[in-house]
Write a protein that holds these residues in place. Structure first.
Motif, PDB file in Angstrom:
ATOM      1  N   GLY A 255      47.330  39.149  38.128  1.00  0.00           N
ATOM      2  CA  GLY A 255      46.644  39.354  39.407  1.00  0.00           C
ATOM      3  C   GLY A 255      46.927  40.719  39.980  1.00  0.00           C
TER       4      GLY A 255
ATOM      5  N   GLU B  19      50.057  30.263  48.433  1.00  0.00           N
ATOM      6  CA  GLU B  19      49.482  31.566  48.093  1.00  0.00           C
ATOM      7  C   GLU B  19      50.386  32.729  48.497  1.00  0.00           C
ATOM      8  OE1 GLU B  19      48.092  30.801  52.314  1.00  0.00           O
ATOM      9  OE2 GLU B  19      48.269  29.629  50.472  1.00  0.00           O
TER      10      GLU B  19
ATOM     11  N   GLY C  46      41.868  38.500  44.642  1.00  0.00           N
ATOM     12  CA  GLY C  46      42.492  37.246  45.061  1.00  0.00           C
ATOM     13  C   GLY C  46      41.938  36.058  44.300  1.00  0.00           C
ATOM     14  N   TYR C  47      40.637  36.068  44.063  1.00  0.00           N
ATOM     15  CA  TYR C  47      40.019  34.989  43.281  1.00  0.00           C
ATOM     16  C   TYR C  47      40.546  35.000  41.853  1.00  0.00           C
ATOM     17  CZ  TYR C  47      36.417  32.139  41.050  1.00  0.00           C
ATOM     18  OH  TYR C  47      35.768  31.158  40.325  1.00  0.00           O
TER      19      TYR C  47
ATOM     20  N   THR D 218      44.073  33.524  41.825  1.00  0.00           N
ATOM     21  CA  THR D 218      44.123  32.064  41.959  1.00  0.00           C
ATOM     22  C   THR D 218      43.858  31.381  40.629  1.00  0.00           C
ATOM     23  OG1 THR D 218      41.773  31.981  42.615  1.00  0.00           O
ATOM     24  CG2 THR D 218      43.422  32.109  44.383  1.00  0.00           C
TER      25      THR D 218
ATOM     26  N   PRO E  53      40.349  27.703  44.930  1.00  0.00           N
ATOM     27  CA  PRO E  53      39.508  28.885  45.192  1.00  0.00           C
ATOM     28  C   PRO E  53      39.565  29.369  46.635  1.00  0.00           C
ATOM     29  CG  PRO E  53      38.337  27.305  43.829  1.00  0.00           C
ATOM     30  CD  PRO E  53      39.608  26.627  44.262  1.00  0.00           C
TER      31      PRO E  53
ATOM     32  N   SER F  79      41.690  32.343  47.641  1.00  0.00           N
ATOM     33  CA  SER F  79      41.314  33.713  47.288  1.00  0.00           C
ATOM     34  C   SER F  79      41.059  34.562  48.523  1.00  0.00           C
ATOM     35  CB  SER F  79      40.084  33.704  46.381  1.00  0.00           C
ATOM     36  OG  SER F  79      38.981  33.096  47.029  1.00  0.00           O
TER      37      SER F  79
END
Length: 433
Positions: A116, A171, A336-337, A340, A347, A350
């Motif tokens: 990521g 997150e 961010g998506y 994840t 989702p 994200s």
């Protein structure tokens, strides 16, 4: 003319404190407030409406009085010292970041954060290339712009997560891991910019040599840091608070100063010093002693940056900065998506990750200051002011409303809030047979 440096500094610190109180009252990041108050007061010419008002009155004595007061509030005599305090702010900010940073923690976080973070860095760097190409910037300016658009603000992100009470959310670990990865990249990019810009050389081999020297400087600290820390701990053992902090600061300034002499940004030296002390058994004591200095000189860093900006010259950068801010937000949501997917998060997280990471602040300004030291085009300074102001304001707002924004984008209805039971309802329940 009487010496006014002490009272000027006192007033400067007071103004910074007042706008900081205002920011806290509004539950907002203090960074844009510090920059704006510096920009307003750092210009020798006062706003147009003041000049028009004085012209309409036509009183020469009043005009001279206003000129004297305004000249005093531009901090003419104390500005070099305020600039130096801002320079110290960079060192303490990066040193404290090094204390919080852990390469081992980054490796332990696994491929989800590395993947990521890589996508986050690549997407933002390419966005910088795109904007720089559209602005028709030379290569050096374009590389600085890429750094500006890639470096998220650790200070703002940490404050937003704390204020919104999201530190325990799933997150958040991904966000902090991606920031750590981004900080590692920024350290490498600053070393590259040091060779490209600060040496003043146009030779490819000279730039490559300086960049490799900076890289070697970083790797040396990463490798030898753990071997040196037992000796440093023995040096710090059973020392008074006075000697303890003198030893810490002497090592910090010596390392940062040495890095500057080999054309590596002093900020990198401060970061490396923090990385070394991060393995000390006295880490908590070091953090406790350094934190007040980081907060004070960090505030003066943003204020001094504002003082160096001519707010009347920002107009040409507003459109490009707003466009770059929009690209940054969209790109960060995309990263961010992607994060994840690797972290097995939902989702909807994200947008939490993307909006939070969109904040820009201290590192973007450090990048711009490297460009200023290398006498690059002034548009970089104007761009970073508007860009940082937009994202340091918009990012916290978007993060606060991220769940509502996701619900609207995905067509989901917001979960109904549970109705609060009144005391009368409970009493009625008890009285029923």
């Amino acid at each position: 003319m009487p010496n006014t440096i002490i009272i000027e500094i006192g007033i400067a610190v007071l103004l910074v404190a007042l706008v900081g109180l205002l920011a806290n009252r509004l539950r907002f990041s203090v960074i844009p407030f510090f920059i704006v108050i510096g920009m307003v007061l750092g210009n020798e010419s006062y706003p147009g409406f003041v000049a028009d008002g004085l012209a309409s009155i036509g009183n020469e004595s009043l005009t001279n009085l206003v000129n004297s007061i305004w000249k005093f509030f531009t901090f003419t005599e104390s500005k070099p010292f305020i600039d130096f305090m801002g320079r110290l702010g960079v060192l303490f900010l990066l040193f404290y970041l090094g204390l919080e940073f852990s390469v081992g923690r980054l490796i332990k976080s696994g491929k989800s954060i590395v993947a990521g973070g890589s996508f986050y860095v690549a997407l933002n760097f390419v966005s910088g290339l795109l904007v720089g190409w559209m602005m028709d910037l030379p290569f050096k300016e374009m590389m600085v712009l890429c750094g500006i658009m890639t470096s998220s603000s650790t200070a703002i992100v940490a404050k937003v997560l704390t204020d919104l009470k999201r530190t325990a959310n799933p997150e958040t670990e991904v966000i902090m891991g991606m920031i750590m990865f981004d900080d590692l990249f920024i350290a490498m990019h600053i070393s590259f910019l040091s060779g490209l810009i600060l040496t003043g050389s146009s030779s490819f081999w000279a730039v490559a040599g300086t960049s490799l020297l900076a890289l070697g400087f970083i790797l040396t600290f990463l490798i030898l840091g753990r071997k040196l820390i037992p000796f440093i701990d023995r040096l710090l053992q059973e020392k008074s608070s006075e000697l303890f902090i003198l030893i810490i600061f002497s090592l910090l300034f010596t390392i940062a100063g040495f890095s500057e002499t080999i054309h590596v940004a002093e900020a990198i030296g401060a970061l490396m010093a923090g990385l070394v002390f991060a393995d000390s058994k006295y880490l908590k004591k070091i953090e406790g002693m350094v934190l007040p200095f980081k907060d004070f000189f960090g505030a003066m860093f943003f204020f001094s940056f504002g003082l160096s900006i001519d707010m009347y010259s920002l107009g040409g950068a507003v459109g490009w900065a707003a466009f770059a801010a929009l690209i940054t937000v969209i790109g960060n949501v995309a990263s961010g998506y992607f994060a994840t997917k690797f972290s097995n998060l939902q989702p909807k997280n994200s947008v939490d990750i993307g909006f939070t990471l969109s904040a820009r602040g201290e590192f973007s300004i450090i990048m711009a200051n490297i460009g200023k030291a290398g006498q690059l085009l002034p548009v970089i300074q104007s761009f970073v002011v508007v860009y940082v102001l937009i994202l340091s304001v918009v990012s916290p707002l978007l993060t606060k409303e991220s769940r509502n924004i996701w619900n609207k984008l995905s067509g989901q209805k917001e979960a109904p809030k549970k109705a609060k039971k009144r005391l009368s309802d409970l009493e009625a329940t008890i009285q029923e047979p």
